[in-house]
Design a protein around this motif. Structure first.
Motif, PDB file in Angstrom:
ATOM      1  N   LEU A  12     -20.201   6.488 -54.698  1.00  0.00           N
ATOM      2  CA  LEU A  12     -21.487   5.721 -54.353  1.00  0.00           C
ATOM      3  C   LEU A  12     -22.299   5.503 -55.460  1.00  0.00           C
ATOM      4  O   LEU A  12     -22.002   6.047 -56.490  1.00  0.00           O
ATOM      5  N   SER A  13     -23.384   4.871 -55.384  1.00  0.00           N
ATOM      6  CA  SER A  13     -24.285   4.631 -56.473  1.00  0.00           C
ATOM      7  C   SER A  13     -25.560   4.916 -56.255  1.00  0.00           C
ATOM      8  O   SER A  13     -26.075   4.758 -54.944  1.00  0.00           O
ATOM      9  N   THR A  14     -26.319   4.917 -57.150  1.00  0.00           N
ATOM     10  CA  THR A  14     -27.823   5.211 -57.135  1.00  0.00           C
ATOM     11  C   THR A  14     -28.354   3.925 -57.637  1.00  0.00           C
ATOM     12  O   THR A  14     -28.053   3.238 -58.390  1.00  0.00           O
ATOM     13  N   ILE A  15     -29.579   3.336 -56.850  1.00  0.00           N
ATOM     14  CA  ILE A  15     -29.907   1.976 -57.071  1.00  0.00           C
ATOM     15  C   ILE A  15     -31.523   2.056 -57.378  1.00  0.00           C
ATOM     16  O   ILE A  15     -32.189   2.494 -56.516  1.00  0.00           O
ATOM     17  N   ASP A  16     -31.905   1.269 -58.522  1.00  0.00           N
ATOM     18  CA  ASP A  16     -33.276   1.360 -58.832  1.00  0.00           C
ATOM     19  C   ASP A  16     -34.109   0.568 -57.600  1.00  0.00           C
ATOM     20  O   ASP A  16     -33.447  -0.395 -57.253  1.00  0.00           O
ATOM     21  N   ASN A  17     -35.043   1.362 -57.255  1.00  0.00           N
ATOM     22  CA  ASN A  17     -35.933   0.489 -56.217  1.00  0.00           C
ATOM     23  C   ASN A  17     -37.349   0.100 -56.596  1.00  0.00           C
ATOM     24  O   ASN A  17     -37.848  -0.924 -56.505  1.00  0.00           O
ATOM     25  N   SER A  18     -37.961   1.366 -57.157  1.00  0.00           N
ATOM     26  CA  SER A  18     -39.355   1.384 -57.518  1.00  0.00           C
ATOM     27  C   SER A  18     -39.677   2.320 -58.587  1.00  0.00           C
ATOM     28  O   SER A  18     -38.772   3.220 -58.721  1.00  0.00           O
ATOM     29  N   TYR A  32     -29.083  13.314 -57.246  1.00  0.00           N
ATOM     30  CA  TYR A  32     -28.224  12.265 -56.218  1.00  0.00           C
ATOM     31  C   TYR A  32     -27.549  11.386 -57.216  1.00  0.00           C
ATOM     32  O   TYR A  32     -26.488  10.666 -56.794  1.00  0.00           O
ATOM     33  N   ASP A  33     -27.792  11.202 -58.697  1.00  0.00           N
ATOM     34  CA  ASP A  33     -26.800  10.270 -59.456  1.00  0.00           C
ATOM     35  C   ASP A  33     -25.489  10.819 -59.384  1.00  0.00           C
ATOM     36  O   ASP A  33     -24.507  10.340 -59.440  1.00  0.00           O
ATOM     37  N   ALA A  34     -25.790  12.421 -59.878  1.00  0.00           N
ATOM     38  CA  ALA A  34     -24.568  12.986 -60.075  1.00  0.00           C
ATOM     39  C   ALA A  34     -23.609  13.206 -58.768  1.00  0.00           C
ATOM     40  O   ALA A  34     -22.382  12.814 -58.839  1.00  0.00           O
ATOM     41  N   VAL A  35     -24.118  13.590 -57.501  1.00  0.00           N
ATOM     42  CA  VAL A  35     -23.532  13.598 -56.427  1.00  0.00           C
ATOM     43  C   VAL A  35     -22.828  12.290 -55.942  1.00  0.00           C
ATOM     44  O   VAL A  35     -21.828  11.965 -55.398  1.00  0.00           O
ATOM     45  N   ALA A  36     -23.655  11.116 -55.862  1.00  0.00           N
ATOM     46  CA  ALA A  36     -23.175   9.823 -55.689  1.00  0.00           C
ATOM     47  C   ALA A  36     -21.929   9.227 -56.310  1.00  0.00           C
ATOM     48  O   ALA A  36     -21.118   8.851 -56.070  1.00  0.00           O
ATOM     49  N   SER A  37     -22.229   9.500 -57.755  1.00  0.00           N
ATOM     50  CA  SER A  37     -20.912   9.361 -58.797  1.00  0.00           C
ATOM     51  C   SER A  37     -19.799   9.927 -58.261  1.00  0.00           C
ATOM     52  O   SER A  37     -18.529   9.334 -58.090  1.00  0.00           O
ATOM     53  N   ASP A  74     -13.278  10.205 -48.583  1.00  0.00           N
ATOM     54  CA  ASP A  74     -11.791  10.219 -47.884  1.00  0.00           C
ATOM     55  C   ASP A  74     -10.990  11.185 -48.284  1.00  0.00           C
ATOM     56  O   ASP A  74      -9.745  11.145 -47.830  1.00  0.00           O
ATOM     57  N   ASN A  75     -11.133  12.239 -49.189  1.00  0.00           N
ATOM     58  CA  ASN A  75     -10.124  13.258 -49.698  1.00  0.00           C
ATOM     59  C   ASN A  75     -10.857  14.510 -50.222  1.00  0.00           C
ATOM     60  O   ASN A  75     -12.080  14.553 -50.391  1.00  0.00           O
ATOM     61  N   HIS A  76     -10.147  15.622 -50.325  1.00  0.00           N
ATOM     62  CA  HIS A  76     -10.851  16.886 -50.686  1.00  0.00           C
ATOM     63  C   HIS A  76     -11.151  16.922 -51.979  1.00  0.00           C
ATOM     64  O   HIS A  76     -12.140  17.648 -52.381  1.00  0.00           O
ATOM     65  N   ALA A  77     -10.484  16.040 -52.722  1.00  0.00           N
ATOM     66  CA  ALA A  77     -10.996  16.026 -54.377  1.00  0.00           C
ATOM     67  C   ALA A  77     -12.243  15.513 -54.520  1.00  0.00           C
ATOM     68  O   ALA A  77     -13.152  16.107 -55.177  1.00  0.00           O
ATOM     69  N   LYS A  78     -12.728  14.557 -53.640  1.00  0.00           N
ATOM     70  CA  LYS A  78     -14.222  14.078 -53.534  1.00  0.00           C
ATOM     71  C   LYS A  78     -15.096  15.183 -53.310  1.00  0.00           C
ATOM     72  O   LYS A  78     -16.074  15.206 -53.641  1.00  0.00           O
ATOM     73  N   VAL A  79     -14.626  15.801 -52.177  1.00  0.00           N
ATOM     74  CA  VAL A  79     -15.228  17.036 -51.570  1.00  0.00           C
ATOM     75  C   VAL A  79     -15.677  18.016 -52.728  1.00  0.00           C
ATOM     76  O   VAL A  79     -16.966  18.438 -53.174  1.00  0.00           O
TER      77      VAL A  79
END
Length: 131
Positions: free
Chosen positions: A28-34, A19-24, A79-84
């Motif tokens: 988007l971001s991954t956020i420390d929670n616990s 999820y770090d990789a796909v969010a980036s 918002d675009n093909h490049a991000k997909v």
């Protein structure tokens, strides 16, 4: 429409790497929670809405819940093909399994372009855009 959604995973480290990789890749971001969970959202300064991902069973879930007993489908809007394309590549490089190469999906009049991968727990994760 949603404030937050959550699901459990078996291996937090493998899921965090994925999820770090796909969010980036999709802005988007991954956020420390616990120590046993993390959040996926826009940013730490704009955390809502968010996706909760963790190994704990929240107190409000029934005792019979089994992690990934019924895989879920989660689609990220980009918002675009490049991000997909970047999402698909990042997912495959970080533990994901191809479940549908980037390309047009559905009837042409929908104008939808998407890609599908299976995350480390077998959930179908998608990124797509409409144009």
């Amino acid at each position: 429409m949603f404030d937050h959604v959550g699901f459990r995973v078996r291996d937090l480290a493998a899921s965090r790497r994925f999820y770090d990789a796909v969010a980036s890749a999709i802005g988007l971001s991954t956020i420390d929670n616990s120590p046993t969970s993390f959040l996926l959202g826009k940013s730490a300064s704009e955390p809502i809405p968010f996706l909760w991902i963790g190994t704990d069973q929240p107190s409000f879930w029934s005792g019979g819940h089994v992690t990934s007993a019924s895989p879920l489908h989660l689609a990220f809007s980009v918002d675009n093909h490049a991000k997909v394309n970047a999402f698909h590549k990042a997912a495959l490089e970080n533990g994901g399994i191809d479940n549908g190469m980037p390309g047009p999906r559905g009837p042409a009049e929908m104008g939808y372009y998407g890609a599908y991968v299976l995350d480390p727990d077998g959930n179908n994760i998608e990124a797509g855009c409409r144009n």
